[in-house]
Design a protein around this motif. Structure first.
Motif, PDB file in Angstrom:
ATOM      1  N   GLY A  48       0.815  -1.210   0.000  1.00  0.00           N
ATOM      2  CA  GLY A  48       0.000   0.000   0.000  1.00  0.00           C
ATOM      3  C   GLY A  48       0.847   1.258   0.000  1.00  0.00           C
ATOM      4  N   GLY A  49       1.881   1.273   0.824  1.00  0.00           N
ATOM      5  CA  GLY A  49       2.769   2.432   0.862  1.00  0.00           C
ATOM      6  C   GLY A  49       3.516   2.622  -0.447  1.00  0.00           C
ATOM      7  N   ALA A  50       3.977   1.528  -1.042  1.00  0.00           N
ATOM      8  CA  ALA A  50       4.704   1.617  -2.307  1.00  0.00           C
ATOM      9  C   ALA A  50       3.814   2.158  -3.420  1.00  0.00           C
ATOM     10  CB  ALA A  50       5.256   0.244  -2.688  1.00  0.00           C
ATOM     11  N   SER A  51       2.537   1.767  -3.412  1.00  0.00           N
ATOM     12  CA  SER A  51       1.622   2.237  -4.461  1.00  0.00           C
ATOM     13  C   SER A  51       1.396   3.744  -4.349  1.00  0.00           C
ATOM     14  CB  SER A  51       0.290   1.483  -4.378  1.00  0.00           C
ATOM     15  OG  SER A  51      -0.389   1.771  -3.165  1.00  0.00           O
ATOM     16  N   ILE A  52       1.323   4.258  -3.126  1.00  0.00           N
ATOM     17  CA  ILE A  52       1.172   5.711  -2.946  1.00  0.00           C
ATOM     18  C   ILE A  52       2.412   6.441  -3.452  1.00  0.00           C
ATOM     19  CG2 ILE A  52       1.257   7.489  -1.151  1.00  0.00           C
ATOM     20  CD1 ILE A  52      -1.505   6.768  -1.679  1.00  0.00           C
ATOM     21  N   HIS A 104      11.961   5.830 -16.844  1.00  0.00           N
ATOM     22  CA  HIS A 104      12.571   4.587 -16.379  1.00  0.00           C
ATOM     23  C   HIS A 104      12.368   4.394 -14.882  1.00  0.00           C
ATOM     24  CE1 HIS A 104      15.525   4.070 -20.014  1.00  0.00           C
ATOM     25  NE2 HIS A 104      14.259   3.922 -20.336  1.00  0.00           N
ATOM     26  N   LYS A 105      12.489   5.476 -14.124  1.00  0.00           N
ATOM     27  CA  LYS A 105      12.236   5.394 -12.683  1.00  0.00           C
ATOM     28  C   LYS A 105      10.823   4.894 -12.408  1.00  0.00           C
ATOM     29  CE  LYS A 105      15.268   9.127 -10.954  1.00  0.00           C
ATOM     30  NZ  LYS A 105      16.076   8.302 -10.045  1.00  0.00           N
ATOM     31  N   TYR A 130       6.910   0.656 -10.924  1.00  0.00           N
ATOM     32  CA  TYR A 130       5.685  -0.094 -11.241  1.00  0.00           C
ATOM     33  C   TYR A 130       5.948  -1.592 -11.260  1.00  0.00           C
ATOM     34  CZ  TYR A 130       1.798  -1.985 -13.937  1.00  0.00           C
ATOM     35  OH  TYR A 130       0.738  -2.746 -14.361  1.00  0.00           O
ATOM     36  N   VAL A 131       7.042  -2.002 -11.896  1.00  0.00           N
ATOM     37  CA  VAL A 131       7.359  -3.429 -12.001  1.00  0.00           C
ATOM     38  C   VAL A 131       7.582  -4.035 -10.619  1.00  0.00           C
ATOM     39  CG1 VAL A 131       9.080  -5.095 -12.801  1.00  0.00           C
ATOM     40  CG2 VAL A 131       8.276  -3.301 -14.332  1.00  0.00           C
ATOM     41  N   VAL A 145       5.335  -6.986  -8.735  1.00  0.00           N
ATOM     42  CA  VAL A 145       5.927  -8.218  -8.210  1.00  0.00           C
ATOM     43  C   VAL A 145       5.561  -8.377  -6.737  1.00  0.00           C
ATOM     44  CG1 VAL A 145       8.100  -9.368  -7.629  1.00  0.00           C
ATOM     45  CG2 VAL A 145       7.832  -8.273  -9.857  1.00  0.00           C
ATOM     46  N   ALA A 146       5.645  -7.275  -5.985  1.00  0.00           N
ATOM     47  CA  ALA A 146       5.295  -7.316  -4.560  1.00  0.00           C
ATOM     48  C   ALA A 146       3.823  -7.665  -4.375  1.00  0.00           C
ATOM     49  CB  ALA A 146       5.606  -5.967  -3.908  1.00  0.00           C
ATOM     50  N   ARG A 147       2.966  -7.079  -5.186  1.00  0.00           N
ATOM     51  CA  ARG A 147       1.535  -7.349  -5.053  1.00  0.00           C
ATOM     52  C   ARG A 147       1.220  -8.822  -5.380  1.00  0.00           C
ATOM     53  NH1 ARG A 147      -2.648  -4.324  -4.337  1.00  0.00           N
ATOM     54  NH2 ARG A 147      -1.417  -2.438  -4.648  1.00  0.00           N
ATOM     55  N   SER A 148       1.843  -9.356  -6.404  1.00  0.00           N
ATOM     56  CA  SER A 148       1.622 -10.755  -6.756  1.00  0.00           C
ATOM     57  C   SER A 148       2.019 -11.678  -5.611  1.00  0.00           C
ATOM     58  CB  SER A 148       2.415 -11.119  -8.016  1.00  0.00           C
ATOM     59  OG  SER A 148       1.973 -10.369  -9.130  1.00  0.00           O
TER      60      SER A 148
END
Length: 371
Positions: A239-243, A270-271, A276-277, A281-284
């Motif tokens: 959740g934090g990474a998505s924000i 690129h950043k 996003y990638v 991966v974390a969400r999966s």
């Protein structure tokens, strides 16, 4: 096999996001950061208590909502997005799960209703200093119903009412349930990189306690609790990474340099793409962990480790690159980027550093392959 959440669970996520967007903004987070006397945001905490979230995965017979671990994963992700400055993780992911896993009927009946209604705040005390928690190196001892030793750092240990302590017990180690409002307990707040989640040193000097689970089962039970908590923490981290990705993307679209949005520059693209990638991966891995957790699958140890590793990497990277995308402004106190970086660094070590979980993953895979 369907790894997606149900419509009801998605509705819960939407409602949780609406609530936290209104009641737990970064202003509430900064209120704790700016006030050295605040260990957490009590107003936000009480509203979360009123929402009933503490009892999400607690049975109705013990005052909970009687839902499940998937619903708790949904709430964990939203709390991570909001940077909620409350002792939710310590109380629910660690303390309540330890009670549910190893508590006697009497212990559950006495404490789970208090967790559900917010009158009890829990924590887990295992670490005794730098390095991974190792049963063979513990100095804290439980003998004749008394606990003696020092635990540091203990997340939310300064405000908790009860603790689950990992201690030597005869020839092995056990989990010990301790009330922290007694003469044999001394607590001292300590500073960390993330002041919105308080930490403490707890000294036990003959404190009364009772075993949680059977004598000598402490290491096994502790590892099982860590596997459960790892999945829930992974959702907070996701959740934090998505924000962080959303913040960086929005800024790249609106910040102009040399007459064009900086998002048009290849380096920024690129950043954002790499953020996003890593997030996906974390969400999966988090979803796989949620499946294993909710079904009590045999794959839980490896699923939890994979989720923990991927989420720690994604959150740290996203919080770092969010600062970089914001340029010189990203390093300032006024911009919110550092709030997520602080939380990312804390969550990466809260239940053991990624290196610890990489070792656990290797062991889990070796065990499965040898079977």
């Amino acid at each position: 096999m369907n790894f997606d959440f149900s419509d009801d669970q998605k509705f819960l996520r939407e409602e949780a996001r609406k609530f936290l967007s209104a009641k737990c903004t970064t202003a509430e987070v900064r209120a704790v950061l700016d006030d050295e006397t605040m260990s957490h945001n009590e107003a936000v905490w009480q509203q979360i208590v009123e929402m009933g979230w503490l009892g999400t995965a607690i049975a109705e017979e013990h005052g909970g909502l009687g839902l499940g671990m998937l619903e708790l994963c949904v709430i964990a992700e939203e709390l991570g997005r909001a940077l909620a400055p409350v002792p939710f993780a310590s109380t629910v992911y660690f303390f309540a799960e330890a009670l549910k896993l190893a508590g006697s009927d009497a212990q559950k009946a006495a404490l789970l209703p208090k967790v559900a209604d917010g009158s009890a705040i829990g924590c887990i005390a295992a670490s005794e200093g730098p390095g991974a928690v190792e049963a063979g190196k513990l100095a804290t001892e439980y003998k004749d119903g008394k606990l003696s030793g020092t635990k540091i750092p203990v997340t939310d240990g300064d405000i908790a009412t009860h603790a689950v302590v990992l201690a030597r017990d005869g020839a092995g180690v056990s989990l010990v349930l301790v009330a922290l409002d007694q003469p044999g307990v001394t607590r001292t707040s300590i500073e960390t990189i993330e002041p919105t989640r308080s930490h403490a040193e707890i000294v036990f000097d003959g404190a009364e306690g009772e075993r949680l689970g059977a004598q000598g089962d402490g290491e096994t039970l502790y590892n099982e609790v860590m596997n459960r908590a790892a999945v829930l923490l992974a959702f907070e981290q996701t959740g934090g990474a998505s924000i962080c990705l959303e913040m960086a993307t929005d800024y790249a679209k609106e910040r102009y340099a040399f007459g064009r949005p900086i998002g048009g520059n290849q380096a920024i693209k690129h950043k954002l793409a790499e953020m996003y990638v890593k997030n996906e991966v974390a969400r999966s891995n988090a979803y796989y962990g949620a499946w294993a957790l909710s079904t009590d699958a045999a794959e839980l140890p490896e699923a939890a480790a994979a989720a923990r590793i991927a989420a720690s990497e994604a959150y740290w990277f996203a919080s770092k690159e969010n600062i970089q995308t914001h340029g010189g402004m990203g390093f300032t106190w006024e911009v919110d980027c550092h709030l997520y970086y602080r939380r990312a660094k804390l969550l990466a070590v809260q239940a053991g550093a990624p290196a610890v979980w990489k070792e656990k993953l290797v062991r889990a895979l070796e065990t499965r392959n040898a079977a």
